[in-house]
Design an enzyme around this catalytic site. Structure first.
Site: not given
Length: 235
Positions: A143, A156
């Site tokens: 990501s 995250y």
């Protein structure tokens, strides 16, 4: 004839979102696709969709990537059905509460188990056969949160930084073995993972096919070309 005719690909987290998009794109290029996720109903829907398009052979395997045994069984079934696996896409991911101040330890553990341990279990399960054949391609879906951290992405981002570190180190470990590694870092993609999160915003999002096209680009390069890192952001 598709670019991946005769190849076999495993895609984790294939029941929806980016995983489903990647599976569809790989199948459209002629690959046999092995769909792995926990939700069998969604997997079966995707299997029927791919078969209706006449894209290629499909195998669905209910898989929890946080279980090493499940992932090993996934690879075993894929190799039994299609003889060998050419592409392994570590796509399964969780994006939950990520502020350290939130104190949501259970959600942090879920992200660590899926986003980090799940990736490692996938790599560990597929590598022996790829090394034996001196051929194969591991795709890790990270990501842009693995490139930068915001005040709401701490945990995250940590898991996605880890995915990028694993990809970078593994690429060096596998130099000259014939096995390639590509890390793909998507920006905001229009999926249920994003729409159900507190990070959702009004900026135009990428479509799942945009990430799938990046996968196709990486896996269709000549054998001597290893595309190490792809970052895909919305404009």
């Amino acid at each position: 004839m598709g670019l991946l005719q005769g190849k076999t690909a495993i895609i984790t987290g294939a029941s929806s979102g980016i995983g489903a998009g990647i599976a569809n794109e790989l199948a459209s290029e002629g690959a046999n696709v092995v769909l792995a996720a926990r939700r069998t109903e969604k997997l079966n829907e995707l299997e029927n969709e791919i078969k209706e398009q006449g894209s290629g052979n499909v195998l669905t395997v209910q898989t929890d990537v946080t279980s090493r045994q499940d992932v090993e069984e996934l690879v075993k079934q894929a190799e039994t059905t299609f003889n060998h696996v050419d592409i392994f896409v570590n796509n399964a991911g969780q994006m939950l509460s990520s502020q350290v101040l939130s104190g949501k330890v259970d959600e942090w553990e879920q992200m660590i188990d899926v986003n980090i341990k799940g990736v490692l279990f996938g790599i560990n399960s597929i590598l022996p056969s790829m090394l034996e054949r001196s051929s194969g391609h591991i795709i890790n879906i990270a990501s842009v949160s693995g490139l930068e951290v915001t005040k709401v992405s701490t945990v995250y981002s940590a898991t996605k930084f880890a995915v990028r570190a694993i990809s970078t180190g593994l690429e060096k470990e596998l130099a000259k073995t014939g096995v390639r590694v590509t890390n793909i870092s998507p920006g905001m993609v229009d999926t249920s993972l994003v729409s159900g999160s507190s990070w959702n915003n009004e900026r135009k999002k990428l479509e799942t096919k945009d990430i799938a096209k990046a996968v196709i680009y990486a896996v269709t390069q000549p054998d001597y070309v290893n595309v190490n890192e792809i970052t895909v952001r919305p404009v």
